[in-house]
Design an enzyme around this catalytic site. Sequence first.
Site, mmCIF file in Angstrom:
data_model
loop_
_atom_site.group_PDB
_atom_site.id
_atom_site.type_symbol
_atom_site.label_atom_id
_atom_site.label_comp_id
_atom_site.label_asym_id
_atom_site.label_seq_id
_atom_site.Cartn_x
_atom_site.Cartn_y
_atom_site.Cartn_z
ATOM 1 N N ASP A 109 -15.786 -30.754 32.670
ATOM 2 C CA ASP A 109 -16.786 -29.842 33.241
ATOM 3 C C ASP A 109 -17.065 -28.638 32.354
ATOM 4 O O ASP A 109 -17.858 -27.762 32.712
ATOM 5 C CB ASP A 109 -16.346 -29.380 34.637
ATOM 6 C CG ASP A 109 -15.025 -28.622 34.606
ATOM 7 O OD1 ASP A 109 -14.470 -28.431 33.495
ATOM 8 O OD2 ASP A 109 -14.549 -28.221 35.671
ATOM 9 N N GLY A 110 -16.404 -28.568 31.192
ATOM 10 C CA GLY A 110 -16.682 -27.484 30.252
ATOM 11 C C GLY A 110 -15.621 -26.395 30.235
ATOM 12 O O GLY A 110 -15.607 -25.561 29.322
ATOM 13 N N ARG A 128 -21.174 -4.211 21.750
ATOM 14 C CA ARG A 128 -22.465 -3.532 21.570
ATOM 15 C C ARG A 128 -23.148 -3.258 22.906
ATOM 16 O O ARG A 128 -24.053 -2.452 22.966
ATOM 17 C CB ARG A 128 -23.373 -4.371 20.653
ATOM 18 C CG ARG A 128 -22.923 -4.326 19.188
ATOM 19 C CD ARG A 128 -23.849 -5.108 18.273
ATOM 20 N NE ARG A 128 -23.717 -6.543 18.453
ATOM 21 C CZ ARG A 128 -24.456 -7.449 17.821
ATOM 22 N NH1 ARG A 128 -25.382 -7.047 16.973
ATOM 23 N NH2 ARG A 128 -24.258 -8.733 18.012
ATOM 24 N N GLN A 129 -22.688 -3.917 23.966
ATOM 25 C CA GLN A 129 -23.215 -3.615 25.313
ATOM 26 C C GLN A 129 -22.328 -2.537 25.934
ATOM 27 O O GLN A 129 -21.631 -2.773 26.918
ATOM 28 C CB GLN A 129 -23.244 -4.867 26.174
ATOM 29 C CG GLN A 129 -24.198 -5.947 25.688
ATOM 30 C CD GLN A 129 -24.266 -7.106 26.670
ATOM 31 O OE1 GLN A 129 -24.307 -6.936 27.871
ATOM 32 N NE2 GLN A 129 -24.264 -8.318 26.123
ATOM 33 N N HIS A 142 -17.879 -1.683 17.776
ATOM 34 C CA HIS A 142 -19.177 -1.099 17.401
ATOM 35 C C HIS A 142 -19.158 0.432 17.503
ATOM 36 O O HIS A 142 -19.661 1.122 16.626
ATOM 37 C CB HIS A 142 -20.278 -1.702 18.259
ATOM 38 C CG HIS A 142 -21.629 -1.228 17.888
ATOM 39 N ND1 HIS A 142 -22.133 -1.355 16.608
ATOM 40 C CD2 HIS A 142 -22.583 -0.586 18.598
ATOM 41 C CE1 HIS A 142 -23.339 -0.822 16.554
ATOM 42 N NE2 HIS A 142 -23.625 -0.350 17.748
ATOM 43 N N ASP A 157 -28.433 2.486 8.952
ATOM 44 C CA ASP A 157 -28.879 3.583 9.811
ATOM 45 C C ASP A 157 -27.894 4.740 9.673
ATOM 46 O O ASP A 157 -26.808 4.594 9.110
ATOM 47 C CB ASP A 157 -29.021 3.136 11.281
ATOM 48 C CG ASP A 157 -27.748 2.509 11.823
ATOM 49 O OD1 ASP A 157 -26.653 3.057 11.572
ATOM 50 O OD2 ASP A 157 -27.840 1.468 12.498
ATOM 51 N N LYS A 162 -33.594 3.102 10.814
ATOM 52 C CA LYS A 162 -33.779 1.793 11.446
ATOM 53 C C LYS A 162 -34.332 1.948 12.852
ATOM 54 O O LYS A 162 -33.859 2.771 13.621
ATOM 55 C CB LYS A 162 -32.419 1.074 11.489
ATOM 56 C CG LYS A 162 -32.397 -0.194 12.314
ATOM 57 C CD LYS A 162 -31.090 -0.940 12.058
ATOM 58 C CE LYS A 162 -30.422 -1.370 13.315
ATOM 59 N NZ LYS A 162 -29.139 -2.032 13.097
ATOM 60 N N ARG A 220 -34.951 -0.629 16.083
ATOM 61 C CA ARG A 220 -34.781 -2.001 16.575
ATOM 62 C C ARG A 220 -35.794 -2.252 17.677
ATOM 63 O O ARG A 220 -35.808 -1.573 18.695
ATOM 64 C CB ARG A 220 -33.360 -2.211 17.088
ATOM 65 C CG ARG A 220 -33.123 -3.625 17.591
ATOM 66 C CD ARG A 220 -31.685 -3.853 18.035
ATOM 67 N NE ARG A 220 -30.747 -4.009 16.936
ATOM 68 C CZ ARG A 220 -30.635 -5.097 16.191
ATOM 69 N NH1 ARG A 220 -31.439 -6.128 16.390
ATOM 70 N NH2 ARG A 220 -29.751 -5.165 15.227
ATOM 71 N N ASP A 277 -22.432 -2.282 6.649
ATOM 72 C CA ASP A 277 -22.666 -2.233 8.086
ATOM 73 C C ASP A 277 -21.419 -2.742 8.794
ATOM 74 O O ASP A 277 -20.545 -3.349 8.163
ATOM 75 C CB ASP A 277 -23.887 -3.091 8.454
ATOM 76 C CG ASP A 277 -24.584 -2.610 9.724
ATOM 77 O OD1 ASP A 277 -24.043 -1.712 10.407
ATOM 78 O OD2 ASP A 277 -25.669 -3.130 10.036
HETATM 79 C C1 R5P Z 1 -26.152 -2.208 15.077
HETATM 80 O O1 R5P Z 1 -26.244 -1.005 15.357
HETATM 81 C C2 R5P Z 1 -25.099 -2.716 14.155
HETATM 82 O O2 R5P Z 1 -24.511 -1.688 13.427
HETATM 83 C C3 R5P Z 1 -25.656 -3.757 13.213
HETATM 84 O O3 R5P Z 1 -26.600 -3.157 12.364
HETATM 85 C C4 R5P Z 1 -26.299 -4.871 13.958
HETATM 86 O O4 R5P Z 1 -25.427 -5.348 14.927
HETATM 87 C C5 R5P Z 1 -26.716 -5.973 13.030
HETATM 88 O O5 R5P Z 1 -27.336 -6.964 13.786
HETATM 89 P P1 R5P Z 1 -28.366 -7.958 13.126
HETATM 90 O O6 R5P Z 1 -27.677 -8.631 11.985
HETATM 91 O O7 R5P Z 1 -28.689 -8.913 14.244
HETATM 92 O O8 R5P Z 1 -29.560 -7.173 12.696
#
Ligand code: R5P
Length: 288
Positions: A33-34, A89-90, A122, A160, A184, A186, A210
């Site tokens: 079932d996963g 990141r969330q 993050h 950024d 940057k 997004r 990054d």
């Molecule tokens: C965002 O603030 C992070 O520092 C990265 O820049 C980001 O997660 C990179 O994601 P992606 O490769 O999808 O642009």
Amino acid sequence: MIVSGAASQVLAARLATELGEPLAAVEYDRFPDGETLATVPEFDADRAVVVATTATNDAWVELLQLQDAVREAGASEVVTVVPYMGYARQDQSFADGQPISARAMARALSTGTDRAVLVNPHENSVADFFGCHVTVCDAAGRLAEPLPEGLADPLFLSPDAGAVGLAEAVRDAYGGGEVDFFEKIRHSGTDVEISPSDADTGGRDVAIVDDIIATGSTMSEAVAHLTADGADRVFATCVHPLLVGNARLKLERAGIDRIIGTDTVERDVSTVSVAPIVAAAVDAVEAA
Ligand code: R5P
């Protein structure tokens, strides 16, 4: 004993060597079932160091299973190392009705461990979501190790302003060079707009730094600006080389010379190991 999640087998072995502790056998199974089932058949130690990158939902469940398995097998102490923490990141509720997913995951993890070790989450503030002691390791400086010696008038750029500290860490470890950052914006998960930095890049060797390369949108946009402006070699460096979907293709098409990442996410570009700094973090708390 060092107990590895399926996605962290190389790092777990390196950590076992660093710490001088045995590497446990682990079996990773899946039901029809996963559902996943992670088993540690012969666990025999007081302390378990569970090492599991959680880049997928399955990896998160497997981590919780490993914590529970070692407790069930008699571990009196559980240390959980999350080399790459998915969902970090969330870390905010960005719109009405959204969860703070990083908090939800941190709470779940905390119930099964005595302490946790994270590598470049993050934002470091994610540690506040845990209900246990957390040590945050910074691996950025190690990204300088594979860079060639004698870079031409080196420039270390972050995509950024928020990541400029990572670029400074790599510059300092390399031993010299200029630091600057792009602006940057997004627009979506895959649509990123990058404005050039003020630095003159013509004829120079550039390392972009990054924390994560995920879809590669951020990094490939930055690389494209640099190659258009006449930069010589461009190195894409990151702590967590997730490289999902067509990220590699985007970076190659943008004109990247080399991608450098760590083994928090095990890919062919993971030439830098975080094992020494993670081992130090595990031992440091023990000594405290
Ligand atoms: C965002 O603030 C992070 O520092 C990265 O820049 C980001 O997660 C990179 O994601 P992606 O490769 O999808 O642009």
